[in-house]
Design a protein around this motif. Structure first.
Motif, short mmCIF file in Angstrom:
data_model
loop_
_atom_site.label_atom_id
_atom_site.label_comp_id
_atom_site.label_asym_id
_atom_site.label_seq_id
_atom_site.Cartn_x
_atom_site.Cartn_y
_atom_site.Cartn_z
N ARG A 133 23.58 22.29 -22.81
CA ARG A 133 22.44 21.52 -23.32
C ARG A 133 22.26 21.75 -24.81
O ARG A 133 21.81 20.85 -25.53
N THR A 134 22.56 22.95 -25.28
CA THR A 134 22.33 23.29 -26.69
C THR A 134 23.60 23.77 -27.38
O THR A 134 23.54 24.23 -28.52
N GLY A 152 26.85 26.40 -13.15
CA GLY A 152 25.43 26.17 -13.44
C GLY A 152 25.06 26.72 -14.81
O GLY A 152 24.35 26.08 -15.58
N LEU A 153 25.58 27.92 -15.10
CA LEU A 153 25.35 28.52 -16.42
C LEU A 153 26.02 27.70 -17.52
O LEU A 153 25.45 27.50 -18.60
N LEU A 154 27.23 27.23 -17.25
CA LEU A 154 27.95 26.43 -18.25
C LEU A 154 27.17 25.17 -18.59
O LEU A 154 26.94 24.86 -19.77
N TYR A 155 26.75 24.42 -17.58
CA TYR A 155 26.04 23.17 -17.84
C TYR A 155 24.67 23.42 -18.47
O TYR A 155 24.21 22.62 -19.30
N ALA A 156 24.03 24.54 -18.09
CA ALA A 156 22.75 24.87 -18.74
C ALA A 156 22.98 25.18 -20.22
O ALA A 156 22.22 24.75 -21.10
N ALA A 162 24.90 17.14 -19.80
CA ALA A 162 23.89 18.20 -19.67
C ALA A 162 22.65 17.95 -20.52
O ALA A 162 21.60 18.51 -20.25
N ARG A 163 22.76 17.10 -21.54
CA ARG A 163 21.62 16.84 -22.41
C ARG A 163 20.48 16.11 -21.71
O ARG A 163 19.32 16.25 -22.10
N ASP A 164 20.81 15.33 -20.67
CA ASP A 164 19.73 14.58 -20.00
C ASP A 164 19.80 14.68 -18.48
O ASP A 164 19.19 13.87 -17.79
N LEU A 223 24.51 29.65 -25.86
CA LEU A 223 25.78 30.31 -26.09
C LEU A 223 25.95 31.50 -25.15
O LEU A 223 27.04 31.73 -24.60
N ALA A 224 24.87 32.26 -24.93
CA ALA A 224 24.92 33.39 -24.00
C ALA A 224 25.19 32.93 -22.57
O ALA A 224 25.92 33.58 -21.82
#
Length: 313
Positions: A255-256, A248-252, A190-192, A16-17
């Motif tokens: 993941r969660t 990059g931050l968005l896709y990271a 982003a999960r895989d 979320l951050a």
């Protein structure tokens, strides 16, 4: 705004951050685009094309330097259609939003586009899972939307009402729908998929889609690039910070973080834009804007998953 039990509260909070950080970076982009338009005469689509092109170059260089190039190639080979679709949707959302701003003004475009996205994303996720939103989710969404409305309409800065409100409204609705689809798709990818590889592939696809606008600008005798060193620095910032790093931050984070929660979290974008305008342009932050900002921040805090105590066995 659903959470997955497979992710710990801590990892979800980190995700979320990361999404919020992406929104904060996007909030600085509006000022940069405005300066490039006023000082160099660059149009919105021309600037968007440069943004994508510079971001793609930076990401490819990063992938080579960090020896992730093989991962990028493998990602494209494994999911070529989906990653290209994600990049094209990102470019289309960008273009539709800028066109909505020109047609109907910043306030209408921001409220409709960014406000519609979390509603559509949440509706899709619950319809797919055949569930209903909880009271907490509804409260978070309501606080976020009211906050967005207050911050956007309280802004008295650049970009007044446009002269084609109906067209602008339709473009903003389309922009919000595409943004929601992009975020939901990004969550599933982003999960895989490695975030850097995904961002590189998607940005490359978006670059190919937007590059023709540079040719169109040249053929139309409109400015294609800036002639000022400061202008190039702004373009590099726009590409590296508000595109390569932020996505990059968005896709990271995706993941969660669910797509619907991400669209709520990125509502910090107009909040950061208003704060930046107050700092650099001496625009006054009204009480309405402050209340709206507080509601958005409260909504983001409300997205954080609660700690679930272990059950006795």
């Amino acid at each position: 705004m659903t959470t997955r039990p497979a992710h710990s509260p801590r990892s979800s909070a980190v995700g979320l951050a990361q999404v919020c950080s992406a929104g904060l970076l996007w909030g600085t982009g509006g000022l940069v685009v405005t300066v490039l338009h006023e000082e160099d005469g660059l149009g919105a689509m021309t600037t968007s094309a440069w943004r994508m092109l510079i971001a793609a170059a930076a990401l490819v260089a990063f992938a080579v330097l960090t020896r992730r190039w093989r991962t990028v190639v493998a990602t494209f080979r494994k999911r070529p259609v989906v990653v290209v679709l994600a990049g094209c949707l990102t470019a289309i959302y960008q273009g539709l939003y800028f066109l909505a701003v020109l047609a109907a003004g910043v306030s209408v475009a921001t409220v409709v586009s960014l406000g519609l996205a979390p509603v559509l994303a949440a509706t899709w996720e619950h319809a797919r899972a055949r569930t209903r939103p909880s009271p907490r989710e509804l409260a978070v969404l309501a606080a976020a939307l009211v906050g967005l409305l207050l911050v956007s309409t309280a802004s008295t800065g650049h970009g007044g009402a446009g002269d084609q409100p109906v067209l602008g409204l339709l473009l903003a609705v389309a922009s919000g729908a595409v943004y929601a689809a992009t975020t939901v798709l990004g969550h599933h990818l982003a999960r895989d998929v490695d975030p850097v590889a995904l961002t590189t592939c998607a940005t490359g696809a978006g670059t190919v889609l937007l590059a023709p606008f540079l040719v169109v600008a040249a053929l139309g005798d409109r400015p294609v690039a800036t002639s000022r060193p400061e202008g190039w620095l702004l373009l590099v910032y726009l590409g590296v910070a508000t595109m390569a790093l932020s996505y990059g931050l968005l896709y990271a984070g995706l993941r969660t973080t669910s797509g619907s929660a991400a669209t709520v979290a990125t509502l910090v974008e107009p909040l950061s834009a208003a704060a930046l305008a107050a700092l650099l342009l001496d625009e006054r932050l009204t009480a309405t804007a402050l209340v709206g900002g507080a509601l958005i921040l409260a909504a983001v805090v409300g997205l954080r998953p609660r700690e679930v105590p272990p059950t006795a066995t």
